[in-house]
Design a protein around this motif. Structure first.
Motif, mmCIF file in Angstrom:
data_model
loop_
_atom_site.group_PDB
_atom_site.id
_atom_site.type_symbol
_atom_site.label_atom_id
_atom_site.label_comp_id
_atom_site.label_asym_id
_atom_site.label_seq_id
_atom_site.Cartn_x
_atom_site.Cartn_y
_atom_site.Cartn_z
ATOM 1 N N GLU A 1 -6.427 0.741 12.009
ATOM 2 C CA GLU A 1 -5.758 -0.126 10.971
ATOM 3 C C GLU A 1 -5.035 1.126 11.416
ATOM 4 O O GLU A 1 -4.798 2.461 11.540
ATOM 5 C CB GLU A 1 -5.397 -0.175 9.776
ATOM 6 N N THR B 1 -12.947 -4.882 9.270
ATOM 7 C CA THR B 1 -11.487 -3.438 10.172
ATOM 8 C C THR B 1 -12.268 -2.709 10.854
ATOM 9 O O THR B 1 -13.050 -1.771 10.537
ATOM 10 C CB THR B 1 -10.862 -3.231 8.905
ATOM 11 N N GLU C 1 -9.195 -6.219 13.587
ATOM 12 C CA GLU C 1 -10.503 -6.626 12.982
ATOM 13 C C GLU C 1 -11.887 -7.245 13.552
ATOM 14 O O GLU C 1 -10.924 -7.839 15.278
ATOM 15 C CB GLU C 1 -10.573 -7.494 11.722
ATOM 16 N N ARG D 1 -3.655 -4.624 10.625
ATOM 17 C CA ARG D 1 -4.799 -4.061 11.094
ATOM 18 C C ARG D 1 -6.033 -4.799 12.461
ATOM 19 O O ARG D 1 -5.372 -6.310 12.598
ATOM 20 C CB ARG D 1 -5.607 -4.526 9.961
#
Length: 120
Positions: free
Chosen positions: A48, A45, A36, A34
């Motif tokens: 992903e 976020t 971020e 992921r």
């Protein structure tokens, strides 16, 4: 120049990762990662996905979401390494100083350790 998915390149950030299992010498396939971005409310976020058969992941982030600032990659490696691994999750924080440049953040991984670096 179009990106890999056929859309204009300016619509995507230029960031990628690659995970290599240093014990087997093989790419780490199907690992959840992921991306971020840090903002005033904490971590948001941005994208992903999972690594491909070559252990690679290129993110498709709209350029309006990609800016100078703090980012981190969260690697959920426990399913890949197994439940008895020492590091089930790995977080790599970094700064994007120039959003026009490509950022490649690879991970070299083993059951009891890892390392990373700014790739090209």
């Amino acid at each position: 120049m179009p990106s890999d998915d056929g859309t204009a390149a300016q619509f995507h950030a230029r960031i990628s990762t690659h995970i290599l299992d240093t014990v087997t010498g093989d790419p780490a396939r199907d690992v959840y990662v992921r991306l971020e971005r840090r903002d005033s409310d904490g971590w948001l976020t941005v994208a992903e996905g999972r690594t491909d058969d070559d252990g690679r992941l290129r993110y498709r982030v709209p350029m309006h979401e990609w800016q100078a600032g703090g980012y981190r990659l969260f690697f959920y490696v426990e399913p890949y390494l197994g439940g008895d691994c020492f590091f089930p999750e790995i977080t790599v924080a970094f700064h994007v100083h120039d959003p026009e440049r490509h950022y490649h953040v690879p991970l070299l991984l083993s059951r009891y350790g890892y390392t990373t670096y700014r790739g090209s």
